[in-house]
Design a protein around this motif. Sequence first.
Motif, mmCIF file in Angstrom:
data_model
loop_
_atom_site.group_PDB
_atom_site.id
_atom_site.type_symbol
_atom_site.label_atom_id
_atom_site.label_comp_id
_atom_site.label_asym_id
_atom_site.label_seq_id
_atom_site.Cartn_x
_atom_site.Cartn_y
_atom_site.Cartn_z
ATOM 1 N N THR A 76 2.621 -14.324 4.371
ATOM 2 C CA THR A 76 1.893 -13.744 3.098
ATOM 3 C C THR A 76 2.195 -14.801 1.920
ATOM 4 O O THR A 76 1.211 -15.132 1.120
ATOM 5 C CB THR A 76 2.015 -12.228 2.795
ATOM 6 O OG1 THR A 76 1.749 -11.529 4.092
ATOM 7 C CG2 THR A 76 1.329 -11.848 1.667
ATOM 8 N N PRO A 104 -3.421 -6.755 5.234
ATOM 9 C CA PRO A 104 -3.291 -5.672 4.300
ATOM 10 C C PRO A 104 -2.010 -6.153 3.107
ATOM 11 O O PRO A 104 -2.189 -5.626 2.013
ATOM 12 C CB PRO A 104 -2.583 -4.605 4.941
ATOM 13 C CG PRO A 104 -2.919 -5.036 6.323
ATOM 14 C CD PRO A 104 -3.181 -6.366 6.350
ATOM 15 N N ARG A 105 -1.096 -6.862 3.374
ATOM 16 C CA ARG A 105 -0.319 -7.669 2.578
ATOM 17 C C ARG A 105 -0.786 -8.558 1.576
ATOM 18 O O ARG A 105 -0.617 -8.242 0.280
ATOM 19 C CB ARG A 105 0.987 -8.071 3.233
ATOM 20 C CG ARG A 105 1.925 -7.377 4.181
ATOM 21 C CD ARG A 105 3.177 -8.096 4.603
ATOM 22 N NE ARG A 105 4.323 -7.856 3.256
ATOM 23 C CZ ARG A 105 5.293 -6.981 3.211
ATOM 24 N NH1 ARG A 105 5.919 -6.897 4.451
ATOM 25 N NH2 ARG A 105 5.946 -7.268 2.233
ATOM 26 N N SER A 107 -4.099 -8.262 0.553
ATOM 27 C CA SER A 107 -4.774 -7.558 0.026
ATOM 28 C C SER A 107 -4.155 -6.593 -1.185
ATOM 29 O O SER A 107 -4.297 -6.649 -2.007
ATOM 30 C CB SER A 107 -5.347 -6.427 1.001
ATOM 31 O OG SER A 107 -5.988 -5.377 0.072
ATOM 32 N N ALA A 108 -2.880 -6.048 -0.612
ATOM 33 C CA ALA A 108 -1.987 -5.413 -1.847
ATOM 34 C C ALA A 108 -1.528 -6.204 -2.844
ATOM 35 O O ALA A 108 -1.459 -6.095 -3.953
ATOM 36 C CB ALA A 108 -0.896 -4.680 -1.032
ATOM 37 N N ARG A 109 -0.858 -7.406 -2.452
ATOM 38 C CA ARG A 109 -0.412 -8.368 -3.401
ATOM 39 C C ARG A 109 -1.263 -9.004 -4.426
ATOM 40 O O ARG A 109 -0.979 -8.997 -5.627
ATOM 41 C CB ARG A 109 0.278 -9.623 -2.748
ATOM 42 C CG ARG A 109 0.800 -10.529 -3.553
ATOM 43 C CD ARG A 109 2.058 -11.532 -3.409
ATOM 44 N NE ARG A 109 2.913 -11.050 -2.071
ATOM 45 C CZ ARG A 109 3.703 -11.782 -1.391
ATOM 46 N NH1 ARG A 109 3.598 -13.123 -1.625
ATOM 47 N NH2 ARG A 109 4.422 -11.360 -0.295
ATOM 48 N N LYS A 111 -4.184 -7.588 -4.954
ATOM 49 C CA LYS A 111 -5.256 -6.583 -5.317
ATOM 50 C C LYS A 111 -6.809 -6.863 -5.126
ATOM 51 O O LYS A 111 -7.657 -6.864 -5.869
ATOM 52 C CB LYS A 111 -5.124 -6.199 -6.951
ATOM 53 C CG LYS A 111 -3.908 -5.275 -7.395
ATOM 54 C CD LYS A 111 -4.074 -4.432 -8.594
ATOM 55 C CE LYS A 111 -2.843 -3.769 -8.870
ATOM 56 N NZ LYS A 111 -2.861 -3.111 -10.098
ATOM 57 N N PHE B 96 -5.782 1.245 -0.286
ATOM 58 C CA PHE B 96 -4.743 0.709 -1.357
ATOM 59 C C PHE B 96 -4.460 1.918 -2.205
ATOM 60 O O PHE B 96 -3.176 2.212 -2.556
ATOM 61 C CB PHE B 96 -5.541 -0.240 -2.114
ATOM 62 C CG PHE B 96 -4.842 -0.661 -3.360
ATOM 63 C CD1 PHE B 96 -4.122 -1.765 -3.169
ATOM 64 C CD2 PHE B 96 -4.822 -0.133 -4.528
ATOM 65 C CE1 PHE B 96 -3.217 -2.308 -4.068
ATOM 66 C CE2 PHE B 96 -4.078 -0.746 -5.824
ATOM 67 C CZ PHE B 96 -3.458 -1.794 -5.363
ATOM 68 N N SER B 126 -6.352 0.018 9.517
ATOM 69 C CA SER B 126 -4.975 -0.823 10.117
ATOM 70 C C SER B 126 -4.542 -1.408 8.566
ATOM 71 O O SER B 126 -4.083 -2.612 8.659
ATOM 72 C CB SER B 126 -5.404 -1.950 10.875
ATOM 73 O OG SER B 126 -6.026 -1.417 11.936
ATOM 74 N N ALA B 127 -4.438 -0.658 7.507
ATOM 75 C CA ALA B 127 -4.071 -1.431 6.418
ATOM 76 C C ALA B 127 -2.912 -0.398 5.522
ATOM 77 O O ALA B 127 -2.024 -1.419 4.822
ATOM 78 C CB ALA B 127 -5.330 -1.173 5.376
ATOM 79 N N VAL B 128 -2.619 0.863 5.759
ATOM 80 C CA VAL B 128 -1.871 1.436 4.914
ATOM 81 C C VAL B 128 -0.383 0.844 5.032
ATOM 82 O O VAL B 128 0.229 0.694 3.970
ATOM 83 C CB VAL B 128 -1.961 3.183 5.062
ATOM 84 C CG1 VAL B 128 -0.703 3.638 4.265
ATOM 85 C CG2 VAL B 128 -3.072 3.472 4.297
ATOM 86 N N GLY B 130 0.864 -2.051 6.271
ATOM 87 C CA GLY B 130 0.951 -3.281 5.385
ATOM 88 C C GLY B 130 0.988 -3.352 3.863
ATOM 89 O O GLY B 130 2.062 -3.995 3.220
ATOM 90 N N MET B 131 0.117 -2.715 3.310
ATOM 91 C CA MET B 131 0.184 -2.687 1.852
ATOM 92 C C MET B 131 1.212 -1.792 1.504
ATOM 93 O O MET B 131 1.928 -2.188 0.400
ATOM 94 C CB MET B 131 -1.409 -1.702 1.705
ATOM 95 C CG MET B 131 -2.755 -2.520 1.682
ATOM 96 S SD MET B 131 -4.016 -1.425 1.246
ATOM 97 C CE MET B 131 -5.417 -2.536 1.669
ATOM 98 N N GLU B 134 4.274 -4.056 1.179
ATOM 99 C CA GLU B 134 4.010 -5.100 -0.065
ATOM 100 C C GLU B 134 4.525 -4.383 -1.250
ATOM 101 O O GLU B 134 5.151 -4.987 -2.161
ATOM 102 C CB GLU B 134 2.670 -5.519 0.085
ATOM 103 C CG GLU B 134 2.399 -6.584 -0.981
ATOM 104 C CD GLU B 134 3.126 -8.017 -0.405
ATOM 105 O OE1 GLU B 134 3.466 -8.432 0.557
ATOM 106 O OE2 GLU B 134 3.639 -8.659 -1.414
ATOM 107 N N MET B 135 4.047 -3.223 -1.410
ATOM 108 C CA MET B 135 4.356 -2.459 -2.830
ATOM 109 C C MET B 135 5.584 -2.107 -2.887
ATOM 110 O O MET B 135 6.415 -2.071 -3.812
ATOM 111 C CB MET B 135 3.504 -1.237 -2.686
ATOM 112 C CG MET B 135 1.981 -1.384 -2.983
ATOM 113 S SD MET B 135 0.924 -0.073 -2.594
ATOM 114 C CE MET B 135 -0.820 -0.435 -2.882
ATOM 115 N N LEU B 212 -9.886 -0.129 -4.379
ATOM 116 C CA LEU B 212 -10.372 -1.518 -4.473
ATOM 117 C C LEU B 212 -11.686 -1.351 -3.676
ATOM 118 O O LEU B 212 -12.545 -2.394 -3.737
ATOM 119 C CB LEU B 212 -9.260 -2.655 -3.753
ATOM 120 C CG LEU B 212 -7.966 -2.552 -4.070
ATOM 121 C CD1 LEU B 212 -7.115 -3.503 -3.326
ATOM 122 C CD2 LEU B 212 -7.892 -2.791 -5.723
#
Lengths: 322, 249
Positions: A76, A104-105, A107-109, A111, B96, B126-128, B130-131, B134-135, B212
């Motif tokens: 990432t 997803p990483r 995307s979150a990083r 935004k 997100f 398939s997103a929560v 990984g997000m 990261e957070m 988003l």
Amino acid sequence: MAILVYTENREGKFKKATFELLSYAQEIAQKTNTSVVALSIGNVEDETLKTLGQYGAKKIISVKNAPEFLDNKIYTDIITSVIEKEAANIVIMAHNLSGKALAPRISARLKAGLVSAAVSTPSSYDPFVVKKAVFTGKAFAHIKVNTALKVITLAQNSFGINDPQDQDVSIETFDAGVDTNSKTKLIDTHKITGKLLLTDAEVVVSGGRGMKSADNWHLLEELADVLGAGLACSRPISDEGWRPHDEHVGQTGKIIAPTLYIACGISGAIQHVGGISASKCIVAINKDPDAPIFEVADYGIVGDFQNVLPQLLEAVKNIKNS
Amino acid sequence: MKILVCISDVPDTTTKVKFKDDNTAFETAGVQWVINPWDELSLTRAVEMKEKTPGLIDNITVVTVGPKESEATIRKALAIGADNAIRVDALPKDAFYVASQIAEAVKNENFDIILTGIDSADYNGSAVGGMLAEMLDLTSVSSVSSLNAENSKVTVTREIEGGTETIEAATPFLAIVQKGIAIEPKIPAMRGIMMARTKPLKVVEPADSETLTHIEKFEMPQAKGACKKFDAEGVDELVNLLHNEAKMI
Ligand SMILES: Cc1cc2nc3c(=O)[nH]c(=O)nc-3n(C[C@H](O)[C@H](O)[C@H](O)COP(=O)(O)OP(=O)(O)OC[C@H]3O[C@@H](n4cnc5c(N)ncnc54)[C@H](O)[C@@H]3O)c2cc1C
Ligand SMILES: Nc1ncnc2c1ncn2[C@@H]1O[C@H](COP(=O)(O)O)[C@@H](O)[C@H]1O
């Protein structure tokens, strides 16, 4: 502005799915008047990198300094640094194991709105709307992305591959300057060798409980051999240990979209169909004329597999030899 | 060790999907809600580890972002063996948003292992997972098909294209799980169901967070043309069709 495509290699080679991504990106680039940049991470020969140009990449960024195995955080770091360097506004990845891990990483990083498992190019660019499958293939949703930077993962086999064309392409080796010391340690790797992977297969031959016993699988193996097909099965088959788990397709197994899916002795339970409904053509063999699999099949043979499969094998052999 | 299992409340996998309000909303009338299959298996694995190795795991918390109605699903998770639950009182708007809510709710709780599923049976994002990683700035490993822990070390097996890898990670750590993590979901026993009624369920207000993306509308797949059926005598004809008409072989 640019469209950045993450072009993943497997042991230094690119697979068809990568060319599909580039073809998809090129169509979006044409519509939005931008160009396609491919990002390759790991060791790939320049000659191989150049093939990415034939499918639409104008520029290739090659990052060689990276962990040997996928570390989500470090990858990432690398990808986001390239997104910033190229001022990319759209990032495209495959909806495969690594795409699902990384998108997803990213995307979150940053935004950046994410559309995962997209099935077509955007239906509109302003607002930016992309269609994806939801409810395990039972429906689609049109997702509007609200952010300037967009991340898309493309569902496999949902876009054709362009004919390769010679065009100028530049290769830039880039050091992303990220710390490549992983906090995770790879301690063992187990590779499946000498077998066509389900996710790579154009044609898939699949068996269910109607096959009666693991001893009958040779009939499917022979058919798969002649067709150059991958092998799959329904969940009870892998649960029973008749076949390895990596062959299980469906909602709780692999979701595949081959050109041709041949289902033999599979009833067509909704959880099974969720994994195969995106196949271009489905052929079902089942002795029960009312089996639900016939509702999703394009072609069907009502009959006993013991009788049908040997005939099918002969007929396919005849076609292949003619 | 403390484990957090993220659970999503989804329509039962056999649900006939329908939409309302000009295809902008999912029709929930008559829908049976269940724990997302992956989350049920993650929880099963967490409970297995807690039971098999005394002293290893002190606590299993489940978290869900959802309305009051999702408490039935949360109680089921408590009956399976979670010790306590958190519900963020908000409708999931996008991945997100959901990940932000979970991150906010658990950021001071110091979980050693966080488990999420590879995808939810409704929006298939398939997103929560990984997000969230990261957070919370956590190491994440995706497509995890087995999980073992001892002391502060976690070993997982993950699927890669054409094989598997075994990976060791230090805690805290987030695993995104798939097939293999547990075989059969644990069925709550009567005692578990009784105990679940009194286990703590904390409801928290949602934090301010953006979305988003937005679902504009839903669409049903085009109806398939009728299946062309043959009997065993028609195999040759079918193969000819596949070759000449469909150009499939
Ligand atoms: C949460 C959940 C997730 C699930 N996920 C999956 C998944 O990912 N993938 C999956 O496959 N399943 C999944 N299932 C299981 C699914 O519901 C079905 O039980 C399963 O798909 C049935 O497998 P089958 O078609 O092989 O067997 P059956 O349903 O037993 O069907 C066998 C078929 O073979 C036919 N048959 C019998 N004898 C013959 C013969 N001699 N010749 C020809 N045909 C014959 C029969 O008519 C029948 O239609 C899931 C279930 C749940 C609850
Ligand atoms: N509303 C939610 N509350 C808690 N966890 C969730 C929620 N939605 C998704 N998750 C978690 O994220 C995983 C993947 O979901 P998704 O990104 O929606 O495909 C699920 O298996 C859950 O573990």
